[in-house]
Design an enzyme around this catalytic site. Sequence first.
Site, PDB file in Angstrom:
ATOM      1  CD  GLU A  34     -30.172  14.032 -23.450  1.00 17.05           C
ATOM      2  OE1 GLU A  34     -30.274  15.269 -23.546  1.00 17.05           O
ATOM      3  OE2 GLU A  34     -29.925  13.290 -24.414  1.00 17.05           O
ATOM      4  NE  ARG A 260     -31.539   2.237 -31.227  1.00 24.32           N
ATOM      5  CZ  ARG A 260     -31.510   3.538 -31.008  1.00 24.32           C
ATOM      6  NH1 ARG A 260     -30.707   4.318 -31.710  1.00 24.32           N
ATOM      7  NH2 ARG A 260     -32.281   4.075 -30.076  1.00 24.32           N
ATOM      8  CE  LYS A 270     -34.960   8.655 -23.830  1.00 22.70           C
ATOM      9  NZ  LYS A 270     -33.942   9.328 -22.996  1.00 22.70           N
TER      10      LYS A 270
END
Length: 547
Positions: A34, A260, A270
Amino acid sequence: MSEQVIANNFIHAFIDEDLQEGVYDKVATRFPPEPNGYLHVGHAKSICLNFGTAKKYNGTCNLRYDDTNPVKEDLEYVNAIEADIKWLGFTWENKLWASDYFGTMYEAAVELIKKGLAYVDDLSAEEIKAHRGTLTEPGKESPCRNRSVEENLALFTEMKEGKYGDGEKVLRAKIDMSSPNMNMRDPVIYRIVHATHHNTGDDWCIYPMYDFAHPIEDAIEGITHSICTMEFEDHRPLYDWVLREVGFWPNPPRQIEFARLNLTNTVMSKRYLKALVDDAVVDGWDDPRMPTIAGLRRRGYTPEAIRDFCDRVGVAKANSLVDMGLLEHCVREDLQSRVESRNVVEDPIKVVITNYPEEETEMVTVENNKNVPEMGERKIPFSRELYIDGADFMEVPAKKYFRLFPGNEVRFKGAYFIKCEDVVKNDDGSIKELLCTYDPETKSGEGFEGRKVKGTIHFVDAKTAVPVTIRNYSYLMIQNEEGENVLNPESLVEKKGFAEPLLAEAKPGERFQFFRHGYYIADEKLCTNETLVFNRIVDLKSGYKPE
């Protein structure tokens, strides 16, 4: 594309099974960021996995921007993402945008409405959340759930035409409000957002939710294996439901999840990283303390080291915390045979060799890289006045301190034995200079016999010394007494120093080993012909022992 092909893992076992059973006749993956921030080292793992898997199976990997949220996205992030992927050594098959598929997504939503599997809901976000239930209690159906197909089609058309404001209505999938999986309790699949989109402008005021858009994007592109992180495992039933019930694609993709990457002494949210940038806690997304790929690049890490790190970490199902020391080890191992050494002193102390001829300067020989003899040697100047590193002198030596102190003799690397005879101080008590003598019979490389010394230190000739700024970076985060991660107040310590004259030729982005200090890079932003600024990439040694 990078020559590296990642090691076999459980994801590849699934792919092998699918190929053997004829489910797919090729492999197609995608990397779907994104564009709402810069990529970090966790994304590097996903990049290496997706692109590496495609290469392993002679398949394809697309770069696809998940740009379904017009409020948070920016073209600055798009440019950064592409630069990062290329720097890591990968090339995408196609560059695509989720927003290019808005028309197909809308048709898919209409198809669900026609099948009685989606409805327009008037409840607010808070009311929907309250109706959802808990892990032990079923949810409560919305009063709008049993609207007719015709009414839902009309309302959804009005949503698309901009008749309603943000949050007034949503489109929800009609699945099961008593499902043990909360994601299946009539999830919202479309919401109203009156905002200009960077790609589609003002064509749309309704936008699909990620869980609805993601499977459709994969299916449109012919992705065979949608590789996601573990937080999407509970979303997989919805992923499969959307593709099955829309029914446009007879051979839908398979979603596979992996753990992850989490690293010690940093944070990879983020939202948190953006706050550090916005609040000017760090010097932008590419600050060398940041775990972003841009930050690691400016810090001096190499793409080869990051790919090696991702390969060593491997692919697993269980989340774990990886020691930052492993990444540093990979960088150190990569650089030790690639860069040349230079003499640089921090917190310099002047040394005057009282018995050396005043006007004389000679050139002494030192190796460029002790690990790689093929990298040759270089000449550095030596004269009466020199600088040594501040850490290489102690007026009152500690136990087992073998460097310079009053009355002690050490070797100046590549030159002579030097003995400290006296310490001259300024009025404030600080050291002005050290008065020393040298033994002309002890020049390195001339095969002398006799006395030995325990300490060897480096130096910089005072007449030709090049001023440098040295930025010693440390971990962004440390643990406080309560065991919580907090910002490290000493994550950057800037020092002034002197370097041998050859370092004046350093180009931005060029890496060196500063003798006995560590690996450094000429900062790409701050280094000029007049000002030399070097970032510490990593120390020379670490206590970390990779398994």
